[in-house]
Design a protein around this motif. Structure first.
Motif, PDB file in Angstrom:
ATOM      1  N   GLU A 230       0.836  -1.201   0.000  1.00  0.00           N
ATOM      2  CA  GLU A 230       0.000   0.000   0.000  1.00  0.00           C
ATOM      3  C   GLU A 230       0.871   1.252   0.000  1.00  0.00           C
ATOM      4  N   LYS A 231       1.883   1.280   0.847  1.00  0.00           N
ATOM      5  CA  LYS A 231       2.791   2.436   0.893  1.00  0.00           C
ATOM      6  C   LYS A 231       3.577   2.574  -0.412  1.00  0.00           C
ATOM      7  N   ASN A 232       3.992   1.446  -0.969  1.00  0.00           N
ATOM      8  CA  ASN A 232       4.738   1.493  -2.229  1.00  0.00           C
ATOM      9  C   ASN A 232       3.877   2.021  -3.366  1.00  0.00           C
ATOM     10  N   SER A 233       2.597   1.674  -3.358  1.00  0.00           N
ATOM     11  CA  SER A 233       1.690   2.157  -4.409  1.00  0.00           C
ATOM     12  C   SER A 233       1.479   3.660  -4.321  1.00  0.00           C
ATOM     13  N   ARG A 234       1.657   4.241  -3.153  1.00  0.00           N
ATOM     14  CA  ARG A 234       1.508   5.686  -2.953  1.00  0.00           C
ATOM     15  C   ARG A 234       2.826   6.429  -3.176  1.00  0.00           C
ATOM     16  N   GLY A 235       3.860   5.692  -3.544  1.00  0.00           N
ATOM     17  CA  GLY A 235       5.151   6.328  -3.764  1.00  0.00           C
ATOM     18  C   GLY A 235       5.919   6.594  -2.489  1.00  0.00           C
ATOM     19  N   GLN A 236       5.483   6.017  -1.369  1.00  0.00           N
ATOM     20  CA  GLN A 236       6.174   6.196  -0.081  1.00  0.00           C
ATOM     21  C   GLN A 236       7.248   5.110   0.043  1.00  0.00           C
ATOM     22  N   VAL A 237       8.324   5.280  -0.724  1.00  0.00           N
ATOM     23  CA  VAL A 237       9.337   4.247  -0.859  1.00  0.00           C
ATOM     24  C   VAL A 237      10.042   3.968   0.471  1.00  0.00           C
ATOM     25  N   LYS A 238      10.454   5.011   1.161  1.00  0.00           N
ATOM     26  CA  LYS A 238      11.171   4.829   2.428  1.00  0.00           C
ATOM     27  C   LYS A 238      10.280   4.177   3.473  1.00  0.00           C
ATOM     28  N   GLN A 239       9.033   4.598   3.539  1.00  0.00           N
ATOM     29  CA  GLN A 239       8.105   4.009   4.514  1.00  0.00           C
ATOM     30  C   GLN A 239       7.854   2.535   4.201  1.00  0.00           C
ATOM     31  N   ALA A 240       7.759   2.227   2.897  1.00  0.00           N
ATOM     32  CA  ALA A 240       7.571   0.825   2.501  1.00  0.00           C
ATOM     33  C   ALA A 240       8.790  -0.011   2.889  1.00  0.00           C
TER      34      ALA A 240
END
Length: 502
Positions: A230-240
């Motif tokens: 879910e985080k990766n799909s939002r572009g939140q690479v570091k959080q993912a």
């Protein structure tokens, strides 16, 4: 052998109407002839038995005394193995990190697991801080099946594509955002959870002992990996990436456990986390080394040795018939019921002990040979090097050995999946810095499958692909049944290195 015993004891002799009459016929006495015998004939028979009965009693005494003595001598080496094993793996209790994680899992609607035999587990099951509320439990159960189906569908794809997360699953993540964040902070800022381990059932052959299964950690792993996607799909690479670190540490918490069920849980969790890693655009170079740092095959072999020691102690000391204890069948065959009945008697104790010794020695030999096996061989070729089978008279061993000896194949297969994932990260790391797929990649030989290599290609449409040069048929079947990750990978998307740093 077992069929012969049953045929002899359970099939009436031709010309008789019942098994009982058949047994009389076996010893040469029909019920009709018995009535025709004269008194002198019966007296002669009894005089003959005067020598026969003491002889049988004497033989039985020699069998029980001598058999038990001989078995005790042969058991000494195995008992030494048990002592050394216990010294290598002392009992442990769950650390604070594990206990805290159980409480946090409860807020997601996921029970913490454990076993009632452990003092800490009895405490956590009764303490309100570890209890799962009915509303939380129902909320998780409402998405549990869909969660598994969604992740299975994603990791079974041999590329980096990911379907949109279903609304129900996305809503679950939103409703539990704070709980998931608390778990992230807890696992990243504390020591890796350490779970309980107890050698008592191994040493005392207590088959009623409830081994901690940790199966609910698989559900937690799925929730964490869903959050990664879910985080990766939002572009939140570091959080993912941080949530992926949580997933990795969760795997670490069990991978040195000596229970076989724990190792199987590790392999299941690892399959999901490895499949999700393949979907991410870029990961730091350190991840390449991490994927290959642990020998999962060796961990499973140790857990199998634990099972073998338990089975040895159980078979030699318990009057119960182990194949029936392990069986999941509701209706048992006549031969199993017969053996389960006979083996309870003291006269069969030497037989139980010799069967336990033979079964253990065969399993240890197989264990040693499996370390040299090449998983990329076909089933027939791989099994050709293993010609060790239980003795013809060891009926319990003939049932147990084939059924219990396959976990190490799963582990080696998982290491092969990790090896491909490491190659994927290696190629992506090069492309992230150069902006294009490299024309060739070094060190593509497989260390898991000697003599086989990973084939790297770039097609005219700029699609990168990696595949195993030789793939055994049995592994193809497992992949088709979603019991393994694909051993091929392709993508056109070149990683954005600058994006991954933000």
């Amino acid at each position: 052998m077992r069929e012969k015993i049953v045929k002899l004891l359970f099939t009436p002799i031709p010309g008789t109407k019942s098994i009982e009459q058949g047994l009389f016929r076996v010893i040469g006495i029909s019920s009709a002839k018995l009535r025709q015998w004269s008194i002198p004939s019966l007296i002669f028979l009894l005089k003959s038995l005067r020598w026969f009965v003491p002889s049988v009693i004497g033989l039985l005494a020699i069998w029980m005394i001598g058999g038990n003595f001989l078995a005790s001598q042969q058991e000494k080496e195995i008992e030494q193995d048990i002592e050394e094993f216990v010294e290598r793996f002392p009992d442990t209790e769950p650390n604070d990190s594990a206990l805290k994680l159980r409480a946090l899992m409860a807020k997601l609607g996921i029970p913490g697991g454990g076993a009632t035999e452990f003092t800490f587990d009895v405490y956590t099951r009764s303490h309100p801080g570890f209890a799962v509320s009915e509303s939380d439990r129902q909320a998780f159960e409402a998405i549990r099946e869909e969660l598994g189906d969604y992740l299975d569908a994603q990791i079974s794809k041999p590329n980096d594509t990911v379907d949109p997360i279903p609304d129900k699953l996305r809503q679950y993540l939103m409703n539990n955002k704070e709980n998931i964040e608390t778990i992230r902070q807890h696992i990243l800022n504390n020591e890796v959870p350490q779970w309980e381990r107890d050698m008592t059932p191994i040493v005392e052959s207590d088959y009623t002992f409830g081994f901690p299964s940790h199966l609910n950690l698989i559900n937690l792993q799925k929730v964490i990996l869903l959050d990664v996607l879910e985080k990766n799909s939002r572009g939140q690479v570091k959080q993912a990436e941080e949530m992926l670190e949580v997933s990795w540490r969760l795997n670490q918490s069990l991978r040195n456990d000596y229970y076989l069920i724990s190792q199987l849980v590790v392999l299941i969790m690892g399959r999901y986390s490895t499949g999700v890693i393949r979907k991410l655009e870029y990961l730091p170079v350190e991840w390449q080394q991490r994927l290959l740092e642990h020998d999962y095959h060796q961990s499973v072999l140790i857990s199998l040795e634990t099972d073998f020691l338990f089975e040895f102690n159980f078979m030699r000391s318990s009057p119960l018939y182990l194949p029936l204890v392990y069986s999941t069948e509701e209706v048992f065959s006549p031969e199993d019921l017969l053996l389960a009945f006979l083996i309870k008697f003291p006269i069969f104790k030497p037989y139980r002990r010799f069967s336990a010794i033979d079964t253990y020695n065969i399993q240890i030999k197989r264990l040693a040979e499996s370390k040299q096996q090449n998983i990329c061989l076909s089933d027939s070729a791989a099994s050709a090097t293993i010609d060790t089978t239980p003795a013809w008279w060891n009926i319990p061993g003939q049932t147990i050995v084939p059924a219990r000896f396959n976990g190490h194949h799963r582990a080696t297969q998982y290491m092969l999946e990790l090896e491909l994932t490491q190659k994927i990260l290696q190629v992506k790391a090069i492309a992230a810095k150069t902006g294009k797929w490299p024309p060739s990649v070094p060190n593509m030989e497989s260390k898991i499958c000697p003599g086989v290599e990973w084939v790297y290609q770039v097609s005219p449409d700029d699609t990168m692909s990696i595949s195993l040069s030789e793939q055994p048929e049995w592994l193809t079947e497992r992949i088709k049944n979603q019991n393994a990750l694909p051993l091929t990978y392709r993508t056109r998307r070149i990683p954005d290195y600058d994006k991954s740093l933000n």
